[in-house]
Write a protein that holds these residues in place. Structure first.
Motif, PDB file in Angstrom:
ATOM      1  N   ASP A 166     123.606 110.514 -82.198  1.00  0.00           N
ATOM      2  CA  ASP A 166     122.256 110.241 -82.285  1.00  0.00           C
ATOM      3  C   ASP A 166     121.833 111.551 -81.070  1.00  0.00           C
ATOM      4  O   ASP A 166     120.594 112.091 -81.361  1.00  0.00           O
ATOM      5  CB  ASP A 166     122.122 109.160 -81.065  1.00  0.00           C
ATOM      6  N   GLU A 167     122.515 112.031 -80.556  1.00  0.00           N
ATOM      7  CA  GLU A 167     121.996 113.349 -79.944  1.00  0.00           C
ATOM      8  C   GLU A 167     121.551 114.391 -80.486  1.00  0.00           C
ATOM      9  O   GLU A 167     120.651 115.262 -80.248  1.00  0.00           O
ATOM     10  CB  GLU A 167     123.080 114.044 -78.740  1.00  0.00           C
ATOM     11  N   LEU A 168     122.386 114.544 -81.897  1.00  0.00           N
ATOM     12  CA  LEU A 168     121.889 115.648 -82.707  1.00  0.00           C
ATOM     13  C   LEU A 168     121.143 114.978 -84.084  1.00  0.00           C
ATOM     14  O   LEU A 168     120.908 115.932 -85.014  1.00  0.00           O
ATOM     15  CB  LEU A 168     123.150 116.342 -83.494  1.00  0.00           C
ATOM     16  N   ASN A 169     120.729 113.647 -83.756  1.00  0.00           N
ATOM     17  CA  ASN A 169     119.715 113.321 -84.908  1.00  0.00           C
ATOM     18  C   ASN A 169     120.539 112.930 -86.150  1.00  0.00           C
ATOM     19  O   ASN A 169     120.096 113.325 -87.287  1.00  0.00           O
ATOM     20  CB  ASN A 169     118.571 113.757 -85.170  1.00  0.00           C
ATOM     21  N   ASP A 170     121.850 112.520 -86.341  1.00  0.00           N
ATOM     22  CA  ASP A 170     122.666 112.365 -87.270  1.00  0.00           C
ATOM     23  C   ASP A 170     122.447 113.548 -88.440  1.00  0.00           C
ATOM     24  O   ASP A 170     121.868 113.278 -89.604  1.00  0.00           O
ATOM     25  CB  ASP A 170     122.163 111.248 -87.943  1.00  0.00           C
ATOM     26  N   ARG A 180     122.008 108.057-103.284  1.00  0.00           N
ATOM     27  CA  ARG A 180     120.755 107.910-103.769  1.00  0.00           C
ATOM     28  C   ARG A 180     120.637 107.914-105.265  1.00  0.00           C
ATOM     29  O   ARG A 180     120.919 108.662-105.828  1.00  0.00           O
ATOM     30  CB  ARG A 180     120.122 109.353-103.193  1.00  0.00           C
ATOM     31  N   ASN A 181     119.806 106.932-105.617  1.00  0.00           N
ATOM     32  CA  ASN A 181     119.763 106.636-106.938  1.00  0.00           C
ATOM     33  C   ASN A 181     118.415 107.315-107.431  1.00  0.00           C
ATOM     34  O   ASN A 181     118.197 107.542-108.555  1.00  0.00           O
ATOM     35  CB  ASN A 181     119.807 105.264-107.358  1.00  0.00           C
ATOM     36  N   LYS A 182     117.460 107.218-106.503  1.00  0.00           N
ATOM     37  CA  LYS A 182     116.013 107.695-106.717  1.00  0.00           C
ATOM     38  C   LYS A 182     115.622 108.528-105.345  1.00  0.00           C
ATOM     39  O   LYS A 182     116.205 108.226-104.087  1.00  0.00           O
ATOM     40  CB  LYS A 182     115.105 106.876-107.058  1.00  0.00           C
ATOM     41  N   ALA A 183     114.814 109.502-105.497  1.00  0.00           N
ATOM     42  CA  ALA A 183     114.228 110.015-104.435  1.00  0.00           C
ATOM     43  C   ALA A 183     113.213 109.462-103.439  1.00  0.00           C
ATOM     44  O   ALA A 183     112.454 108.700-103.870  1.00  0.00           O
ATOM     45  CB  ALA A 183     113.694 111.536-104.718  1.00  0.00           C
ATOM     46  N   ALA A 184     113.767 109.109-102.079  1.00  0.00           N
ATOM     47  CA  ALA A 184     112.729 108.708-101.134  1.00  0.00           C
ATOM     48  C   ALA A 184     113.196 109.018 -99.951  1.00  0.00           C
ATOM     49  O   ALA A 184     114.455 109.442 -99.710  1.00  0.00           O
ATOM     50  CB  ALA A 184     112.910 107.083-101.275  1.00  0.00           C
ATOM     51  N   GLY A 185     112.361 108.691 -98.928  1.00  0.00           N
ATOM     52  CA  GLY A 185     112.694 109.077 -97.592  1.00  0.00           C
ATOM     53  C   GLY A 185     112.904 110.639 -97.463  1.00  0.00           C
ATOM     54  O   GLY A 185     112.393 111.521 -97.886  1.00  0.00           O
ATOM     55  N   ALA A 234     113.350 102.618 -85.807  1.00  0.00           N
ATOM     56  CA  ALA A 234     113.381 103.731 -86.800  1.00  0.00           C
ATOM     57  C   ALA A 234     113.158 105.033 -86.140  1.00  0.00           C
ATOM     58  O   ALA A 234     112.764 105.049 -85.032  1.00  0.00           O
ATOM     59  CB  ALA A 234     111.969 103.342 -87.805  1.00  0.00           C
ATOM     60  N   PHE A 235     113.285 106.022 -86.989  1.00  0.00           N
ATOM     61  CA  PHE A 235     113.027 107.458 -86.703  1.00  0.00           C
ATOM     62  C   PHE A 235     114.090 107.556 -85.490  1.00  0.00           C
ATOM     63  O   PHE A 235     113.724 108.223 -84.429  1.00  0.00           O
ATOM     64  CB  PHE A 235     111.723 107.853 -86.406  1.00  0.00           C
ATOM     65  N   ASN A 236     115.447 107.293 -85.667  1.00  0.00           N
ATOM     66  CA  ASN A 236     116.412 107.574 -84.727  1.00  0.00           C
ATOM     67  C   ASN A 236     115.957 106.867 -83.417  1.00  0.00           C
ATOM     68  O   ASN A 236     116.214 107.353 -82.381  1.00  0.00           O
ATOM     69  CB  ASN A 236     116.726 108.991 -84.523  1.00  0.00           C
ATOM     70  N   GLY A 237     115.514 105.679 -83.416  1.00  0.00           N
ATOM     71  CA  GLY A 237     115.194 104.944 -82.147  1.00  0.00           C
ATOM     72  C   GLY A 237     113.868 105.102 -81.508  1.00  0.00           C
ATOM     73  O   GLY A 237     113.371 104.592 -80.400  1.00  0.00           O
ATOM     74  N   LYS A 238     113.224 105.990 -82.269  1.00  0.00           N
ATOM     75  CA  LYS A 238     111.860 106.656 -81.619  1.00  0.00           C
ATOM     76  C   LYS A 238     110.745 105.481 -81.548  1.00  0.00           C
ATOM     77  O   LYS A 238     109.846 105.284 -80.999  1.00  0.00           O
ATOM     78  CB  LYS A 238     111.235 107.750 -82.191  1.00  0.00           C
ATOM     79  N   LYS A 239     110.933 104.706 -82.827  1.00  0.00           N
ATOM     80  CA  LYS A 239     110.170 103.656 -82.887  1.00  0.00           C
ATOM     81  C   LYS A 239     110.960 102.062 -82.902  1.00  0.00           C
ATOM     82  O   LYS A 239     112.032 102.104 -83.449  1.00  0.00           O
ATOM     83  CB  LYS A 239     109.402 103.541 -84.331  1.00  0.00           C
ATOM     84  N   LYS A 240     110.489 101.214 -81.973  1.00  0.00           N
ATOM     85  CA  LYS A 240     111.304 100.281 -81.854  1.00  0.00           C
ATOM     86  C   LYS A 240     110.232  98.828 -81.642  1.00  0.00           C
ATOM     87  O   LYS A 240     109.364  98.917 -80.928  1.00  0.00           O
ATOM     88  CB  LYS A 240     112.200 100.297 -80.609  1.00  0.00           C
ATOM     89  N   GLU A 241     110.701  97.762 -82.264  1.00  0.00           N
ATOM     90  CA  GLU A 241     109.897  96.560 -81.988  1.00  0.00           C
ATOM     91  C   GLU A 241     110.980  95.434 -82.137  1.00  0.00           C
ATOM     92  O   GLU A 241     111.986  95.575 -82.941  1.00  0.00           O
ATOM     93  CB  GLU A 241     108.848  96.355 -82.959  1.00  0.00           C
ATOM     94  N   SER A 242     110.593  94.136 -81.811  1.00  0.00           N
ATOM     95  CA  SER A 242     111.475  93.016 -81.901  1.00  0.00           C
ATOM     96  C   SER A 242     110.680  92.053 -82.855  1.00  0.00           C
ATOM     97  O   SER A 242     109.471  91.969 -82.736  1.00  0.00           O
ATOM     98  CB  SER A 242     111.724  92.446 -80.841  1.00  0.00           C
ATOM     99  N   PHE A 243     111.525  91.569 -83.742  1.00  0.00           N
ATOM    100  CA  PHE A 243     111.146  90.571 -84.745  1.00  0.00           C
ATOM    101  C   PHE A 243     111.777  89.209 -84.990  1.00  0.00           C
ATOM    102  O   PHE A 243     112.986  89.364 -85.424  1.00  0.00           O
ATOM    103  CB  PHE A 243     111.039  91.096 -86.220  1.00  0.00           C
ATOM    104  N   VAL A 254     108.749  98.736 -94.813  1.00  0.00           N
ATOM    105  CA  VAL A 254     107.686  97.874 -94.538  1.00  0.00           C
ATOM    106  C   VAL A 254     107.407  97.997 -92.797  1.00  0.00           C
ATOM    107  O   VAL A 254     106.080  98.157 -92.515  1.00  0.00           O
ATOM    108  CB  VAL A 254     108.282  96.418 -94.732  1.00  0.00           C
ATOM    109  N   PHE A 255     108.357  98.258 -92.074  1.00  0.00           N
ATOM    110  CA  PHE A 255     108.380  98.565 -90.608  1.00  0.00           C
ATOM    111  C   PHE A 255     107.799 100.043 -90.360  1.00  0.00           C
ATOM    112  O   PHE A 255     106.971 100.446 -89.645  1.00  0.00           O
ATOM    113  CB  PHE A 255     109.414  98.016 -89.924  1.00  0.00           C
ATOM    114  N   ARG A 256     108.436 100.997 -91.144  1.00  0.00           N
ATOM    115  CA  ARG A 256     108.334 102.474 -90.692  1.00  0.00           C
ATOM    116  C   ARG A 256     106.965 102.757 -91.041  1.00  0.00           C
ATOM    117  O   ARG A 256     106.338 103.402 -90.288  1.00  0.00           O
ATOM    118  CB  ARG A 256     109.283 103.105 -91.656  1.00  0.00           C
ATOM    119  N   GLU A 257     106.555 102.126 -92.064  1.00  0.00           N
ATOM    120  CA  GLU A 257     105.315 102.707 -92.568  1.00  0.00           C
ATOM    121  C   GLU A 257     103.950 101.506 -92.459  1.00  0.00           C
ATOM    122  O   GLU A 257     102.984 101.707 -92.830  1.00  0.00           O
ATOM    123  CB  GLU A 257     105.136 102.804 -94.220  1.00  0.00           C
ATOM    124  N   GLU A 258     104.552 100.681 -91.824  1.00  0.00           N
ATOM    125  CA  GLU A 258     103.485  99.436 -91.268  1.00  0.00           C
ATOM    126  C   GLU A 258     102.671  98.853 -92.481  1.00  0.00           C
ATOM    127  O   GLU A 258     101.423  98.993 -92.393  1.00  0.00           O
ATOM    128  CB  GLU A 258     102.706  99.822 -90.172  1.00  0.00           C
TER     129      GLU A 258
END
Length: 239
Positions: A124-128, A93-98, A33-42, A213-217
């Motif tokens: 990725d270098e420009l953060n999309d 986008r159908n509704k506002a989020a993110g 998440a957050f362009n790879g700044k947060k990473k975990e394996s599930f 769910v992962f981004r916001e824990e």
């Protein structure tokens, strides 16, 4: 037959096959998440995204939407046609989020009628970064008629996906698409459609059932994805 590794991304590994026009996508258990700044394996996540994407693509094929998908090979791998990916992320986008709520100060859950379509440059270098049509022509070399086709397809796919997920008790808030050129020059939907690339909220409770769910824990990612797969199997995507 699976050949050598061609490419490894954040969520998938791509392998050569005996056919130069076909590839194998192997879904990983990693979540970022957050362009790879947060990473975990599930453990089990790769299986879930592969099976969900396979079912959704099969359903889109029934609606005559062309994609790179050929078939699921096993629980974590699928066979696809090789495409030359256009370096654009197409977000509907159908509704506002993110990010749109932060960028433009729009209240979450605001309904967009008609849906909003945004283009992001895959870098990725420009953060999309968010770009417009003229930027897309300059940065990617895409032709005007091809970009128009992508936009038309994205909105048509939105209609079909909204219906697919609604039957599974889910509201499609927004989602990301990628497109690529086949060897014969046709543009088709590529990559994946999964809870990694879609925002899905429970129709009755409004509970978030996607990578947020992962981004916001706020819960178990694999349990959430498993519930989505079960709902799809019980609804329109079931054979």
């Amino acid at each position: 037959m699976k050949g050598s590794l061609l490419y490894e991304g954040k969520a998938k590994r791509v392998y050569h096959t005996d056919d130069p026009e076909q590839l194998i996508l192997s879904y990983k258990d990693d979540a970022t998440a957050f362009n790879g700044k947060k990473k975990e394996s599930f453990p089990g996540k790769g299986r879930l995204n592969n099976l969900i994407t396979s079912k959704v693509f099969q359903s889109l094929h029934q609606q005559h939407i062309k994609t790179h998908f050929i078939q699921a090979l096993n629980e974590t791998e699928q066979l696809v046609y090789k495409t030359d990916i256009v370096p654009l992320e197409v977000v509907v986008r159908n509704k506002a989020a993110g990010s749109i709520t932060r960028r433009l100060g729009i209240t979450e859950q605001t309904l967009f009628q008609p849906p909003i379509l945004e283009l992001f440059y895959k870098n990725d270098e420009l953060n999309d970064p968010l770009i417009n049509d003229v930027h897309a022509y300059h940065l990617t070399g895409i032709r005007e008629q091809d970009l128009l086709f992508i936009k038309e397809q994205a909105l048509l796919i939105n209609e079909h996906l909204s219906h697919i997920f609604q039957k599974a008790g889910l509201e499609l808030i927004d989602f990301k698409l990628e497109f690529g050129f086949l060897a014969d020059g046709r543009l088709v939907l590529s990559d994946e459609i999964s809870p990694d690339t879609c925002r899905l909220w429970d129709l009755e409770t409004g509970t978030k059932m996607d990578k947020d769910v992962f981004r916001e824990e706020i819960g178990s990612l694999t349990d959430t994805y498993e519930r989505i797969l079960q709902r799809l199997e019980e609804s329109v995507c079931a054979k």
